[in-house]
Design an enzyme around this catalytic site. Structure first.
Site, PDB file in Angstrom:
ATOM      1  CB  CYS A 280      -1.029   0.106   1.284  1.00 58.86           C
ATOM      2  SG  CYS A 280      -0.151  -0.092   2.799  1.00 58.86           S
ATOM      3  CG  HIS A 348      -4.597   0.167   3.592  1.00 62.61           C
ATOM      4  ND1 HIS A 348      -3.905  -0.831   2.817  1.00 62.61           N
ATOM      5  CD2 HIS A 348      -5.414   0.546   2.732  1.00 62.61           C
ATOM      6  CE1 HIS A 348      -4.212  -0.808   1.640  1.00 62.61           C
ATOM      7  NE2 HIS A 348      -5.399   0.003   1.680  1.00 62.61           N
ATOM      8  CG  HIS A 360      -6.924   0.914  -1.594  1.00 58.59           C
ATOM      9  ND1 HIS A 360      -7.389   0.085  -0.653  1.00 58.59           N
ATOM     10  CD2 HIS A 360      -8.046   0.636  -2.404  1.00 58.59           C
ATOM     11  CE1 HIS A 360      -8.214  -0.380  -0.977  1.00 58.59           C
ATOM     12  NE2 HIS A 360      -8.717  -0.265  -1.845  1.00 58.59           N
TER      13      HIS A 360
END
Length: 417
Positions: A280, A348, A360
């Site tokens: 990420c 994240h 993402h």
């Protein structure tokens, strides 16, 4: 760098040395615990993030243990030495090794010579992947052991890389690389060939963001030089002159999101930072890097940079407020679990697209929505949106323009800007 030897012996050395084996073990354990206590004090003050600074203590085997300290921080070395003097530990022998050390043989810089080099948390192919670096990336060489270099990346991340992945450079070699004519790969993927012919033997694969020196042009090919001295021919349409490319980099939402969208569908790879696979934060890092900005490596580091954007009400996501305050290109940060404690750990990160949507890397690079009624809502059912930051238009020491970074540009050139 010389190893500093710190004797912490007392006049009781001879008496203690004739104690029983069991007593010696207890004494060694007590010494070790005391040294670890002093190390903890040092770490607390000078090692805020072990990913970007090193302070390690190891102990040699009996019968005469020596405690070895390795650190990248001179201030930590100084404090630890002072603590040893202030709190003497009978019988303990301590060495303090400030990195970079003599194992790198005076060459404290290296340049990556693989399309994508894997950096690991320990000097072993079996160790966890920490991050990746691209061909042409300069690295600080800190230590060499067992066929690996401990290195520091341009964003300050410290990890281990196989010595076959890096070409050590002298100071003059690095300056030549910095000031020489270069190209950057702008195509997703490519190859270098032994001849200006796409049917000839390949030298290596290439990926977006790779940087190579230029020797000449040959028709529809560019004759390039690798950091380790290999030569090859790259198709002209897959690269751009580095200086020209860098001059066109403008950190705008449109440009950052254009790169981000070009990575749609890439597989998730823990530690990945290339079009071969991204995690990420490697995804967000690459989106900004390809627009000339070096940002922190991990999500928990990225959330500390830039301008905070208010998206919460009473510690809960306020969708209406978020939609009003967020702008395309902002970073969204998520924590594990369903609560929002003040010390929640960021796990994240995503890039905001607008209209409640974000892009993402989660399983693959994909687009999801903050809005419950949206058909692409719910991919983060085990995570909680906890913060947002804006990098675009912000000045922050953690956000480093490529053309002002000392790894890529000589200091004299930076001073002129």
């Amino acid at each position: 760098m010389k190893i500093q030897y710190v004797p912490v012996l007392s006049v009781f050395c001879l008496t203690l040395s004739v104690k029983s084996h069991g007593q010696s073990k207890l004494s060694d354990s007590a010494e070790y615990n005391k040294i670890l206590h002093l190390a903890a004090q040092t770490i607390q003050q000078f090692i805020p993030d072990k990913r970007t600074a090193v302070f390690e203590v190891t102990r040699s085997s009996d019968p005469s243990p020596v405690y070895h300290v390795i650190t990248t921080e001179s201030d930590a070395q100084t404090l630890f030495t002072q603590l040893l003097v202030k709190h003497p530990i009978p019988h303990a022998k301590v060495t303090i090794n400030l990195l970079p050390d003599s194992s790198v043989a005076g060459k404290v810089t290296g340049i990556v010579n693989l399309s994508v080099a894997n950096l690991r948390v320990a000097p072993s192919n079996q160790a966890e992947l920490a991050t990746q670096v691209l061909l042409g990336t300069p690295l600080d060489l800190l230590q060499r052991t067992d066929g690996y270099y401990r290195v520091r990346t341009p964003e300050g991340y410290i990890a281990w890389v196989s010595e076959t992945s890096v070409a050590p450079q002298s100071v003059s070699d690095l300056t030549h690389w910095q000031t020489g004519k270069k190209v950057i790969v702008t195509a997703d993927f490519g190859h270098a060939y032994t001849q200006p012919d796409g049917q000839s033997l390949r030298v290596s694969d290439l990926v977006m963001g790779n940087i190579l020196n230029v020797l000449d042009t040959a028709g529809d090919f560019v004759h390039v030089l690798y950091p380790d001295g290999r030569q090859g021919f790259v198709k002209s349409h897959s690269v751009r002159p580095f200086d020209t490319w860098l001059g066109t980099r403008h950190i705008s939402a449109e440009n950052v999101l254009k790169i981000a969208k070009s990575m749609m569908g890439l597989p998730y790879l823990w530690g990945g930072t290339s079009v071969k696979g991204v995690d990420c934060s490697g995804f967000t890092k690459t989106a900004f890097y390809m627009n000339g900005l070096i940002i922190p490596r991990d999500a928990s580091q990225q959330v500390l940079a830039g301008k905070p954007i208010d998206i919460l009400s009473v510690d809960t996501l306020d969708t209406e407020k978020a939609m009003q305050n967020l702008k395309p290109g902002d970073l969204l940060f998520f924590a594990s679990g369903t609560g929002r404690p003040p010390d929640a750990r960021i796990t994240h990160v995503a890039l905001y697209l607008g209209n409640g949507e974000f892009i993402h890397a989660a399983g693959r690079v994909q687009i999801n929505s903050l809005l419950r009624e949206a058909p692409n809502y719910g991919a983060l059912d085990t995570r909680t949106l906890i913060a947002a930051r804006r990098y675009i238009g912000q000045t922050d020491p953690a956000l480093q323009p490529l053309d002002r970074h000392p790894f890529y540009t000589p200091k004299a050139e930076i001073d002129k800007k």
